[in-house]
Scaffold this motif. Sequence first.
Motif, PDB file in Angstrom:
ATOM      1  N   GLY A   1     -22.861   6.331  14.879  1.00 30.81           N
ATOM      2  CA  GLY A   1     -22.468   6.409  13.474  1.00 30.81           C
ATOM      3  C   GLY A   1     -21.788   7.747  13.202  1.00 30.81           C
ATOM      4  N   PHE A   2     -21.500   7.997  11.951  1.00 36.57           N
ATOM      5  CA  PHE A   2     -20.788   9.236  11.617  1.00 36.57           C
ATOM      6  C   PHE A   2     -21.058   9.605  10.161  1.00 36.57           C
ATOM      7  N   THR A   3     -20.696  10.822   9.817  1.00 37.06           N
ATOM      8  CA  THR A   3     -20.731  11.275   8.418  1.00 37.06           C
ATOM      9  C   THR A   3     -19.367  11.869   8.078  1.00 37.06           C
ATOM     10  N   ILE A   4     -19.079  11.918   6.786  1.00 37.21           N
ATOM     11  CA  ILE A   4     -17.830  12.541   6.315  1.00 37.21           C
ATOM     12  C   ILE A   4     -18.186  13.867   5.651  1.00 37.21           C
ATOM     13  N   VAL A   5     -17.590  14.932   6.157  1.00 39.76           N
ATOM     14  CA  VAL A   5     -17.852  16.284   5.651  1.00 39.76           C
ATOM     15  C   VAL A   5     -16.810  16.621   4.581  1.00 39.76           C
ATOM     16  N   ASN A   6     -17.291  17.088   3.437  1.00 39.97           N
ATOM     17  CA  ASN A   6     -16.414  17.365   2.288  1.00 39.97           C
ATOM     18  C   ASN A   6     -16.213  18.869   2.116  1.00 39.97           C
ATOM     19  N   GLU A   7     -15.017  19.341   2.409  1.00 43.29           N
ATOM     20  CA  GLU A   7     -14.665  20.747   2.169  1.00 43.29           C
ATOM     21  C   GLU A   7     -13.537  20.858   1.137  1.00 43.29           C
ATOM     22  N   SER A   8     -13.412  19.825   0.315  1.00 45.07           N
ATOM     23  CA  SER A   8     -12.343  19.812  -0.691  1.00 45.07           C
ATOM     24  C   SER A   8     -12.692  20.642  -1.914  1.00 45.07           C
ATOM     25  N   GLY A   9     -13.987  20.900  -2.128  1.00 41.67           N
ATOM     26  CA  GLY A   9     -14.408  21.604  -3.331  1.00 41.67           C
ATOM     27  C   GLY A   9     -14.509  20.694  -4.540  1.00 41.67           C
ATOM     28  N   GLN A  10     -14.326  19.389  -4.340  1.00 37.16           N
ATOM     29  CA  GLN A  10     -14.427  18.420  -5.424  1.00 37.16           C
ATOM     30  C   GLN A  10     -15.328  17.262  -4.984  1.00 37.16           C
ATOM     31  N   GLU A  11     -15.862  16.571  -5.967  1.00 41.71           N
ATOM     32  CA  GLU A  11     -16.716  15.433  -5.639  1.00 41.71           C
ATOM     33  C   GLU A  11     -15.878  14.320  -5.016  1.00 41.71           C
ATOM     34  N   VAL A  12     -16.446  13.670  -3.998  1.00 39.32           N
ATOM     35  CA  VAL A  12     -15.760  12.581  -3.297  1.00 39.32           C
ATOM     36  C   VAL A  12     -16.564  11.301  -3.481  1.00 39.32           C
ATOM     37  N   VAL A  13     -15.851  10.239  -3.819  1.00 39.18           N
ATOM     38  CA  VAL A  13     -16.479   8.920  -3.955  1.00 39.18           C
ATOM     39  C   VAL A  13     -15.924   8.016  -2.868  1.00 39.18           C
ATOM     40  N   LEU A  14     -16.825   7.425  -2.084  1.00 37.22           N
ATOM     41  CA  LEU A  14     -16.427   6.455  -1.062  1.00 37.22           C
ATOM     42  C   LEU A  14     -16.366   5.096  -1.743  1.00 37.22           C
ATOM     43  N   THR A  15     -15.152   4.601  -1.923  1.00 36.13           N
ATOM     44  CA  THR A  15     -14.961   3.427  -2.780  1.00 36.13           C
ATOM     45  C   THR A  15     -14.956   2.109  -2.032  1.00 36.13           C
ATOM     46  N   GLU A  16     -14.828   2.135  -0.694  1.00 41.57           N
ATOM     47  CA  GLU A  16     -14.808   0.877   0.057  1.00 41.57           C
ATOM     48  C   GLU A  16     -15.240   1.164   1.484  1.00 41.57           C
ATOM     49  N   GLY A  17     -15.817   0.189   2.129  1.00 47.48           N
ATOM     50  CA  GLY A  17     -16.205   0.341   3.520  1.00 47.48           C
ATOM     51  C   GLY A  17     -17.701   0.294   3.685  1.00 47.48           C
ATOM     52  N   ALA A  18     -18.151   0.777   4.826  1.00 47.73           N
ATOM     53  CA  ALA A  18     -19.568   0.675   5.173  1.00 47.73           C
ATOM     54  C   ALA A  18     -20.453   1.456   4.221  1.00 47.73           C
ATOM     55  N   SER A  19     -19.878   2.509   3.566  1.00 47.12           N
ATOM     56  CA  SER A  19     -20.687   3.314   2.651  1.00 47.12           C
ATOM     57  C   SER A  19     -20.133   3.233   1.239  1.00 47.12           C
ATOM     58  N   SER A  20     -19.614   2.060   0.877  1.00 46.46           N
ATOM     59  CA  SER A  20     -19.013   1.881  -0.433  1.00 46.46           C
ATOM     60  C   SER A  20     -19.991   2.253  -1.542  1.00 46.46           C
ATOM     61  N   GLY A  21     -19.487   3.024  -2.518  1.00 44.52           N
ATOM     62  CA  GLY A  21     -20.328   3.439  -3.627  1.00 44.52           C
ATOM     63  C   GLY A  21     -21.025   4.758  -3.398  1.00 44.52           C
ATOM     64  N   GLY A  22     -20.966   5.285  -2.199  1.00 46.69           N
ATOM     65  CA  GLY A  22     -21.599   6.564  -1.926  1.00 46.69           C
ATOM     66  C   GLY A  22     -20.770   7.724  -2.460  1.00 46.69           C
TER      67      GLY A  22
END
Length: 388
Positions: free
Chosen positions: A180-201
């Motif tokens: 499996g994997f995780t997505i690391v956020n270094e954008s400085g803004q909130e990220v919404v996963l809108t579709e896929g295996a983690s949709s809504g996260g």
Amino acid sequence: MSAINLSAGVRSNLLSLQGTAGLLEQTQNRLATGKKVNGPLDDAAAFFTAQGLNSRANDLSSITQGMQNGMKTIDAASKGIDSISTTMETMIGQVRQALQDPGSEPPESAGITAPADDSTAFVVEAAVGGGAAFDVTIATGDLSATDQAANAQTVVDAINGDANFQSNNLTAQLDDAGTGFTIVNESGQEVVLTEGASSGGTIDAVGDLTDARQALMNSYNDLRTELNALSADSGYNGNNLLMGDALEVVFNELTGDDRTSFTVSAKQADGTAFGNVTADRLGGAEGDATTFASNVNLESRLEALQSGVSELRSLSSQLGTAQTIVENRESFTKEMVNTLQAGADGLTLADMNEEAANNLALQTKQQLGQSALGLAIQNDQSVLQLLR
């Protein structure tokens, strides 16, 4: 009443003495006042011409006071900019130090399980800071039918190679199991996963603020408050060029279309009004956890502050030019006042050396006239003696 008859000699000497006395009075008056023209009766043309010259000289002298106030107003604003620039450089230093601090780990998503087979395409879609969504799609032909770990690596490679994910500072990393994997956020803004295996996260905008960065943020905000205070206190005599005021400096004594003046105000490079010189206007928005916990946000803040320093330098140059213009005009006006006064003096002032010489000559002439009058009277007395 019968007239008193004087002999021709006495009358001649008396008239001469009267003329000498009049000239002596005029000379002594010139010596006392320093002027040869004291009124229109002395020389009407010279008197009224000198009066006009002196009147204009007085008007221009009054105007130079306004120029001096204008220069002091510009000088106050220039000193304010110097202090604000120093404060800005210190704020930039606080941001640079925060960037040097390791900070906390960037936030990441919950674990996302990689596809176990190649039965369907695998999609990961994200939206950053409420913006438009973008995605990475792994086609079935790129997936393994039996190797989940290989599929996890394929997904991670696809995400890390995608231009949209890269530009938004989102990266993927394998989990410890490798499936499996995780997505690391270094954008400085909130990220919404809108579709896929983690949709809504969702992924938080930033991680926790470290103590070191917290202290730097507090110092930064203190400097920001001081910057605003410096700007507000950079006025002179009710005019503050750093708070949007405009100052008109009048250059001559005329009115209407014939009046010349120069307006000083803070302007941008395109000539439009600069507005109030505040921390917000110069890219120094208030520091918060979202900014100081994110390297991306700190880099953005650093760029904004550096742009603000450049604007301050441009503004300082403008004020320097304005100061030069007003100083030159003040110098010219003072020279003009001297010229006008010299012209008026040339028409009305007496030559003191000449008048002193005239006074001495007239006194001598008066004494001689008195002696001559005495001799003439003695002649009349001699005739009287003969009659006796």
